[in-house]
Scaffold this motif. Structure first.
Motif, short mmCIF file in Angstrom:
data_model
loop_
_atom_site.label_atom_id
_atom_site.label_comp_id
_atom_site.label_asym_id
_atom_site.label_seq_id
_atom_site.Cartn_x
_atom_site.Cartn_y
_atom_site.Cartn_z
N GLU A 85 37.07 39.27 40.09
CA GLU A 85 38.45 39.53 40.48
C GLU A 85 38.73 41.02 40.65
N TRP A 140 46.03 34.34 51.09
CA TRP A 140 45.83 35.63 51.75
C TRP A 140 45.00 35.51 53.03
N SER A 195 40.64 35.11 44.84
CA SER A 195 41.20 36.33 45.41
C SER A 195 40.33 36.82 46.56
N GLU A 196 40.92 37.66 47.39
CA GLU A 196 40.18 38.25 48.51
C GLU A 196 38.98 39.04 48.00
#
Length: 389
Positions: A89, A141, A316-317
């Motif tokens: 992360e 995202w 997450s990205e």
């Protein structure tokens, strides 16, 4: 009896860790880190890729079952999934992206002398992309469709050695043709693309850079024949023509002549029409170049086998991009090992065998009987000589 390093540790020894350390320092990857450094994170994620782990829990359980061997694999402590999730992360994905690029540069030097299945002096690349579908609720995202998310991986693959020379990860909305804007055409190189990249303005820019392209023509191509070369239809080459574009816009976008080669596959009976700005290569070579595009499809197949939805270890990205770049690094690492140890097996065969033998303590070359490789160094790193006088 300990007869040396595990295969996993031997694979990791092929990596330029000094370069990795420099990148970690550049991006502050280990700043305020008390456990699980970036190097250990990379090793764990590489292990997960090589052994087809499907979740963080899967990684934790698998490594816990081999706790006695963790130190010999480069892990200083037991692996906890919460700690790994936190690392994925927060550790900057650019560390792994730049490290993969350094490995790619190293691998391309090793494969530069390789020959293709046909005679060709030019450097040849295959350009394509693959879409990795995601859940919109978990990956907001990366919007793609109304109810879907996705990331797209644009790849330029060097056909000598199947090594990616350029990779760009975008959201799923970026059209393939825009990837041409990200490339700097290499003079004398040949770029092989499918019809998704058929944009005459961008192709003319490739031509003006003294590079070549081979692509498929669309069925509605408006063009006039200027000259026809003689062909042997028994080879499947139906025509080899020099053409000019008729359309008002296309003739302005690409004012020069093009070469059109029509090929009928004797096996499937399918007719394919190729466009290129190379007028010197034989028509059969143009067809063979396009056929070699299958190498980039095989590359995507391997990547997707490791990057299915259930195999993303974070949402997450940063976590997704880190995992993709580490997967690329593992692929290139295996290519480097294959060349340096002169292993007589395909990359895909190597990956399958490594997935089952990473905990074994034997020299890599012994796993591949008949590879023809012989080591110049002693391989029993920790074995004592019982007959020393």
């Amino acid at each position: 009896m300990n007869t040396g390093k595990t295969l996993f540790a031997q694979l990791m020894d092929f990596l330029p860790w000094t370069t990795f350390t420099r990148l970690v320092q550049q991006y502050g990857g280990d700043r305020y880190v008390k456990s699980l450094t970036c190097a250990e994170q990379f090793r764990i994620m590489a292990f997960a890729q090589l052994t087809y782990r499907e979740s963080l829990r899967d990684i934790e359980v698998c490594l816990s079952a081999q706790a006695a061997k963790l130190y010999h694999m480069g892990f200083r402590q037991e692996i906890r999934r919460a700690t790994l999730a936190d690392a994925n992360e927060k550790r900057d994905w650019r560390i792994h992206a730049e490290f993969a690029q350094r490995l790619i540069a190293q691998a391309r030097k090793l494969y530069v002398g390789d020959s293709l299945a046909f005679e060709l002096e030019n450097t040849a690349y295959a350009l394509d992309s693959t879409t990795i579908d995601l859940s919109l609720s978990l990956f907001p995202w990366a919007p793609f469709r109304t109810t879907k998310a996705a990331v797209k991986m644009h790849t330029l693959l060097d056909l000598r050695g199947s090594i990616p020379s350029f990779i760009h990860i975008s959201d799923g909305k970026l059209h393939d043709v825009h990837a041409l804007d990200l490339l700097t055409a290499e003079a004398g190189a040949i770029y092989v693309m499918d019809r998704g990249y058929l944009d005459f303005t961008r192709l003319y820019a490739v031509d003006q850079a003294n590079a070549f392209f081979v692509t498929r023509a669309k069925s509605n191509l408006d063009a006039r024949r200027i000259y026809s070369a003689r062909t042997d239809r028994s080879t499947g080459i139906m025509c080899d023509q020099t053409i000019g574009l008729n359309g008002y816009k296309t003739s302005r976008d690409y004012p020069a002549h093009l070469r059109r080669v029509r090929f009928k596959d004797p096996e499937s009976g399918k007719t394919l029409v190729f466009l290129t700005n190379n007028f010197t290569l034989p028509a059969a070579t143009i067809c063979a170049l396009y056929k070699s595009r299958w190498q980039v499809e095989l590359f995507f197949k391997w990547i997707k086998q490791h990057l299915r939805i259930k195999k993303f270890f974070g949402t997450s990205e940063n976590a997704v991009k880190s995992q993709i770049w580490i997967a690329v690094s593992v692929y290139v690492l295996v290519a480097i090992v294959k060349k340096r140890l002169n292993l007589d097996a395909s990359l895909y065969t190597l990956l399958q065998i490594f997935s089952l033998t990473l905990f074994e303590k034997m020299p890599i070359q012994q796993v591949f009987a008949g590879s023809g490789y012989t080591s110049e160094h002693a391989v029993d790193c920790n074995q004592l000589n019982l007959f020393a006088f």
